[in-house]
Design a protein around this motif. Structure first.
Motif, PDB file in Angstrom:
ATOM      1  N   ALA A 133       0.980  -1.227  -0.045  1.00  0.00           N
ATOM      2  CA  ALA A 133      -0.152  -0.037   0.020  1.00  0.00           C
ATOM      3  C   ALA A 133       1.084   1.215  -0.035  1.00  0.00           C
ATOM      4  CB  ALA A 133      -0.884  -0.035   1.309  1.00  0.00           C
ATOM      5  N   ARG A 134       0.445   2.208  -0.342  1.00  0.00           N
ATOM      6  CA  ARG A 134       1.258   3.603  -0.454  1.00  0.00           C
ATOM      7  C   ARG A 134       1.194   4.232   1.112  1.00  0.00           C
ATOM      8  NH1 ARG A 134      -1.181   7.350  -5.128  1.00  0.00           N
ATOM      9  NH2 ARG A 134      -0.193   8.733  -3.262  1.00  0.00           N
ATOM     10  N   GLU A 135       2.258   4.945   1.198  1.00  0.00           N
ATOM     11  CA  GLU A 135       2.412   5.541   2.579  1.00  0.00           C
ATOM     12  C   GLU A 135       1.246   6.474   2.827  1.00  0.00           C
ATOM     13  OE1 GLU A 135       6.592   6.749   3.017  1.00  0.00           O
ATOM     14  OE2 GLU A 135       7.342   4.822   2.745  1.00  0.00           O
ATOM     15  N   ASP A 136       0.431   7.034   1.959  1.00  0.00           N
ATOM     16  CA  ASP A 136      -0.507   8.064   2.127  1.00  0.00           C
ATOM     17  C   ASP A 136      -1.781   7.220   2.255  1.00  0.00           C
ATOM     18  OD1 ASP A 136      -0.939   7.382  -0.519  1.00  0.00           O
ATOM     19  OD2 ASP A 136      -0.993   9.563  -1.291  1.00  0.00           O
ATOM     20  N   ALA A 137      -1.859   5.790   2.166  1.00  0.00           N
ATOM     21  CA  ALA A 137      -3.041   5.308   2.397  1.00  0.00           C
ATOM     22  C   ALA A 137      -3.751   5.600   3.863  1.00  0.00           C
ATOM     23  CB  ALA A 137      -2.672   3.874   2.279  1.00  0.00           C
ATOM     24  N   ALA A 138      -5.006   5.523   3.766  1.00  0.00           N
ATOM     25  CA  ALA A 138      -5.733   6.028   5.056  1.00  0.00           C
ATOM     26  C   ALA A 138      -5.358   4.872   6.066  1.00  0.00           C
ATOM     27  CB  ALA A 138      -7.280   5.812   4.792  1.00  0.00           C
ATOM     28  N   GLY A 139      -4.894   5.419   7.122  1.00  0.00           N
ATOM     29  CA  GLY A 139      -4.505   4.354   8.329  1.00  0.00           C
ATOM     30  C   GLY A 139      -2.951   4.044   8.389  1.00  0.00           C
ATOM     31  N   TRP A 140      -2.326   4.237   7.306  1.00  0.00           N
ATOM     32  CA  TRP A 140      -0.707   3.973   7.316  1.00  0.00           C
ATOM     33  C   TRP A 140       0.095   4.659   8.563  1.00  0.00           C
ATOM     34  CZ3 TRP A 140       1.690   0.563   4.205  1.00  0.00           C
ATOM     35  CH2 TRP A 140       3.229   0.752   4.316  1.00  0.00           C
ATOM     36  N   SER A 141      -0.216   5.886   8.857  1.00  0.00           N
ATOM     37  CA  SER A 141       0.504   6.598   9.916  1.00  0.00           C
ATOM     38  C   SER A 141       0.341   5.882  11.044  1.00  0.00           C
ATOM     39  CB  SER A 141      -0.006   8.186   9.775  1.00  0.00           C
ATOM     40  OG  SER A 141      -1.008   8.117  10.181  1.00  0.00           O
ATOM     41  N   GLU A 142      -0.682   5.328  11.376  1.00  0.00           N
ATOM     42  CA  GLU A 142      -1.083   4.439  12.636  1.00  0.00           C
ATOM     43  C   GLU A 142      -0.597   3.111  12.855  1.00  0.00           C
ATOM     44  OE1 GLU A 142      -5.185   4.460  13.929  1.00  0.00           O
ATOM     45  OE2 GLU A 142      -5.548   5.548  12.037  1.00  0.00           O
ATOM     46  N   LEU A 143       0.027   2.578  11.608  1.00  0.00           N
ATOM     47  CA  LEU A 143       0.595   1.210  11.720  1.00  0.00           C
ATOM     48  C   LEU A 143       1.827   1.366  12.451  1.00  0.00           C
ATOM     49  CD1 LEU A 143       0.312  -0.057   8.052  1.00  0.00           C
ATOM     50  CD2 LEU A 143      -0.996  -0.261   9.971  1.00  0.00           C
TER      51      LEU A 143
END
Length: 177
Positions: A109-119
């Motif tokens: 998935a792309r780093e700007d995918a929704a929820g990515w920053s929470e991983l």
């Protein structure tokens, strides 16, 4: 051990020389080590961290975990084939035939995918390391077997279609019930 092929005159492909020599062991060890680290993480700390995520991030985590394990199993298959060739257990032709079943293009998935920053950071580290390893193996495969013309990098392996990302998330969400 299989001798590296000469392309034209005395030119030897460096990737092929690396794969069919003793310098292959560190790459093999790195790949198999990453598989082991990932399995330990996903079965232990990762499971606990995933339970703390929002629903959206948890869905992304589940989808990305599947991509991660698929990517690593494909890389591990390629490494095992090369090791078999290096040790004389398989001929170069047998390896070429079997490796046609191996896919070295599992995207992320792309780093700007929704929820990515929470991983979790540890999870993202495994994803990025797996993408880098896949890109290296793919470049080596391209050089040795010459089936692809473009070189891939970890960054280019990221999925660029946000609609596809959302469909993957939806499929994962509905599969979970």
């Amino acid at each position: 051990m299989i001798e590296p092929s000469k392309e034209s005159g005395n030119t030897i492909k460096l990737a092929e020389r690396r794969v069919f020599s003793h310098s292959f062991k560190p790459l093999y060890d790195e790949g198999m080590g990453l598989v082991e680290q990932t399995a330990e993480y996903l079965d232990g700390k990762g499971r606990a961290e995933a339970k703390k995520l929002s629903r959206l991030a948890a869905t992304l985590y589940a989808a990305e975990s599947m991509r991660l394990t698929t990517r690593l199993m494909q890389v591990a298959s390629w490494l095992l084939l090369q090791r078999a060739a290096n040790s004389g257990e398989m001929t170069r032709d047998q390896v070429a035939s079997e490796k046609s079943k191996v896919r070295l293009d599992t995207a992320s998935a792309r780093e700007d995918a929704a929820g990515w920053s929470e991983l979790p950071a540890a999870f993202l580290d495994l994803v990025n390391r797996s993408l880098s390893l896949q890109a290296l193996v793919r470049r080596m495969d391209d050089e040795i077997y010459g089936e692809r013309t473009e070189l891939s990098t970890a960054a280019s392996m990221r999925r660029t279609n946000p609609v596809s990302d959302q469909i993957s998330l939806l499929n994962t969400a509905f599969a979970r019930g």
